[in-house]
Design a protein around this motif. Structure first.
Motif, PDB file in Angstrom:
ATOM      1  N   GLY A  26       6.897 -15.107  -7.851  1.00 17.62           N
ATOM      2  CA  GLY A  26       6.590 -14.712  -6.484  1.00 17.62           C
ATOM      3  C   GLY A  26       6.483 -13.210  -6.285  1.00 17.62           C
ATOM      4  O   GLY A  26       6.600 -12.724  -5.162  1.00 17.62           O
ATOM      5  N   HIS A  27       6.257 -12.457  -7.369  1.00 15.36           N
ATOM      6  CA  HIS A  27       6.128 -10.999  -7.286  1.00 15.36           C
ATOM      7  C   HIS A  27       4.972 -10.513  -8.148  1.00 15.36           C
ATOM      8  O   HIS A  27       4.572 -11.177  -9.100  1.00 15.36           O
ATOM      9  N   LYS A  28       4.476  -9.324  -7.808  1.00 15.24           N
ATOM     10  CA  LYS A  28       3.486  -8.654  -8.644  1.00 15.24           C
ATOM     11  C   LYS A  28       3.543  -7.162  -8.372  1.00 15.24           C
ATOM     12  O   LYS A  28       4.015  -6.730  -7.329  1.00 15.24           O
ATOM     13  N   LEU A  29       3.075  -6.395  -9.348  1.00 17.25           N
ATOM     14  CA  LEU A  29       2.939  -4.950  -9.176  1.00 17.25           C
ATOM     15  C   LEU A  29       1.510  -4.699  -8.701  1.00 17.25           C
ATOM     16  O   LEU A  29       0.562  -5.180  -9.313  1.00 17.25           O
ATOM     17  N   ASP A  30       1.371  -3.966  -7.632  1.00 21.64           N
ATOM     18  CA  ASP A  30       0.071  -3.775  -7.000  1.00 21.64           C
ATOM     19  C   ASP A  30      -0.522  -2.411  -7.342  1.00 21.64           C
ATOM     20  O   ASP A  30       0.196  -1.421  -7.452  1.00 21.64           O
ATOM     21  N   SER A  76       9.201   2.150 -12.332  1.00 23.36           N
ATOM     22  CA  SER A  76       8.517   3.435 -12.135  1.00 23.36           C
ATOM     23  C   SER A  76       7.835   3.536 -10.766  1.00 23.36           C
ATOM     24  O   SER A  76       7.666   4.638 -10.253  1.00 23.36           O
ATOM     25  N   THR A  77       7.433   2.406 -10.188  1.00 24.98           N
ATOM     26  CA  THR A  77       6.797   2.414  -8.865  1.00 24.98           C
ATOM     27  C   THR A  77       7.348   1.268  -8.007  1.00 24.98           C
ATOM     28  O   THR A  77       6.629   0.310  -7.705  1.00 24.98           O
ATOM     29  N   PRO A  78       8.608   1.348  -7.594  1.00 28.06           N
ATOM     30  CA  PRO A  78       9.224   0.242  -6.848  1.00 28.06           C
ATOM     31  C   PRO A  78       8.532  -0.073  -5.526  1.00 28.06           C
ATOM     32  O   PRO A  78       8.554  -1.226  -5.077  1.00 28.06           O
ATOM     33  N   ASP A  79       7.888   0.908  -4.909  1.00 26.52           N
ATOM     34  CA  ASP A  79       7.208   0.661  -3.634  1.00 26.52           C
ATOM     35  C   ASP A  79       5.944  -0.186  -3.799  1.00 26.52           C
ATOM     36  O   ASP A  79       5.427  -0.730  -2.831  1.00 26.52           O
ATOM     37  N   LEU A  80       5.439  -0.327  -5.030  1.00 22.49           N
ATOM     38  CA  LEU A  80       4.255  -1.149  -5.291  1.00 22.49           C
ATOM     39  C   LEU A  80       4.615  -2.526  -5.857  1.00 22.49           C
ATOM     40  O   LEU A  80       3.731  -3.325  -6.163  1.00 22.49           O
ATOM     41  N   TYR A  81       5.911  -2.804  -5.996  1.00 22.10           N
ATOM     42  CA  TYR A  81       6.394  -4.105  -6.463  1.00 22.10           C
ATOM     43  C   TYR A  81       6.537  -4.989  -5.228  1.00 22.10           C
ATOM     44  O   TYR A  81       7.417  -4.780  -4.396  1.00 22.10           O
ATOM     45  N   ARG A 143      -7.284   0.867  -4.633  1.00 24.78           N
ATOM     46  CA  ARG A 143      -7.408  -0.475  -4.060  1.00 24.78           C
ATOM     47  C   ARG A 143      -6.793  -1.523  -4.979  1.00 24.78           C
ATOM     48  O   ARG A 143      -6.573  -1.279  -6.160  1.00 24.78           O
ATOM     49  N   GLU A 144      -6.569  -2.708  -4.425  1.00 25.08           N
ATOM     50  CA  GLU A 144      -5.866  -3.765  -5.157  1.00 25.08           C
ATOM     51  C   GLU A 144      -6.513  -4.119  -6.493  1.00 25.08           C
ATOM     52  O   GLU A 144      -5.820  -4.348  -7.473  1.00 25.08           O
ATOM     53  N   TRP A 145      -7.819  -4.165  -6.597  1.00 25.88           N
ATOM     54  CA  TRP A 145      -8.477  -4.606  -7.822  1.00 25.88           C
ATOM     55  C   TRP A 145      -9.004  -3.445  -8.655  1.00 25.88           C
ATOM     56  O   TRP A 145      -9.711  -3.651  -9.634  1.00 25.88           O
TER      57      TRP A 145
END
Length: 191
Positions: A26-30, A76-81, A143-145
């Motif tokens: 239920g998680h991903k790095l964006d 390294s990027t917790p705000d994007l998790y 962007r996401e992709w």
């Protein structure tokens, strides 16, 4: 002949328990993707990341058999998790490197990927163009992709205090260089 059989068996007996136990459902790095693949199993995705020198984590969508390799991690990027239903996240350090076979001990450069060949031989090929680093660049609008992999593109803008000219789109060439016409120049201060 016995040595080759033992070497082959060693690759087949990687310990997968720890990696599977550490999966984050239920998680991903964006917005920190190297590249993506369709039709992969989660183990294929892990192996690809282990063979890609810059890879630090994966996102996997089980329903779509879709894999994303990332150049950052949740540390390294917790705000994007982010919480994302249907996705599975994994840090590459949770997996046994033996999964990568002959590539488990490769000396490929940071922007390369190890490709296994017969008889435990390997070759290194360019995997990405790296992260466009310059004090005048900002990755806030990625962007996401977007991705940094070969033949992929990423949106980079100018940092605060810089005037932007040209396109925000960077495209990764097969030779490992970025193609862009973005120019960021320091704004002059009015006195």
């Amino acid at each position: 002949m016995i040595f080759l059989a033992l070497l082959f068996m060693n690759h087949c007996f990687a310990d997968l328990r720890h990696g599977y136990a550490m999966l984050q459902y239920g998680h991903k790095l964006d917005r920190r993707m190297i590249t993506s693949y369709d039709g992969y199993s989660i183990l294929d995705c892990v192996e690809d990341c282990l063979r890609t020198t810059r890879c630090r984590s994966i996102n996997y969508h089980q329903g779509a058999h879709f894999c994303q390799t990332n150049f950052e991690s949740r540390v390294s990027t917790p705000d994007l998790y982010l919480e994302k239903p249907g996705w599975i996240y994994s840090d590459i350090e949770d997996w046994d490197r033996v999964i990568a076979g002959a590539c488990s001990m490769s000396n490929c450069s940071m922007n390369e990927k190890c490709i296994p060949k017969p008889f435990d031989q390997i070759t290194c090929v360019i995997s990405d163009c790296g992260i466009p680093l310059n004090e005048s660049f900002s990755m806030e609008k990625v962007r996401e992709w977007d991705a940094i992999g070969v033949e992929r593109g990423i949106h980079i803008t100018c940092s605060a205090g810089y005037k932007q000219q040209g396109s925000e789109r960077f495209v990764c060439r097969p030779d490992g260089s970025w193609m862009t016409d973005l120019s960021c120049t320091m704004r002059s201060k009015i006195t």
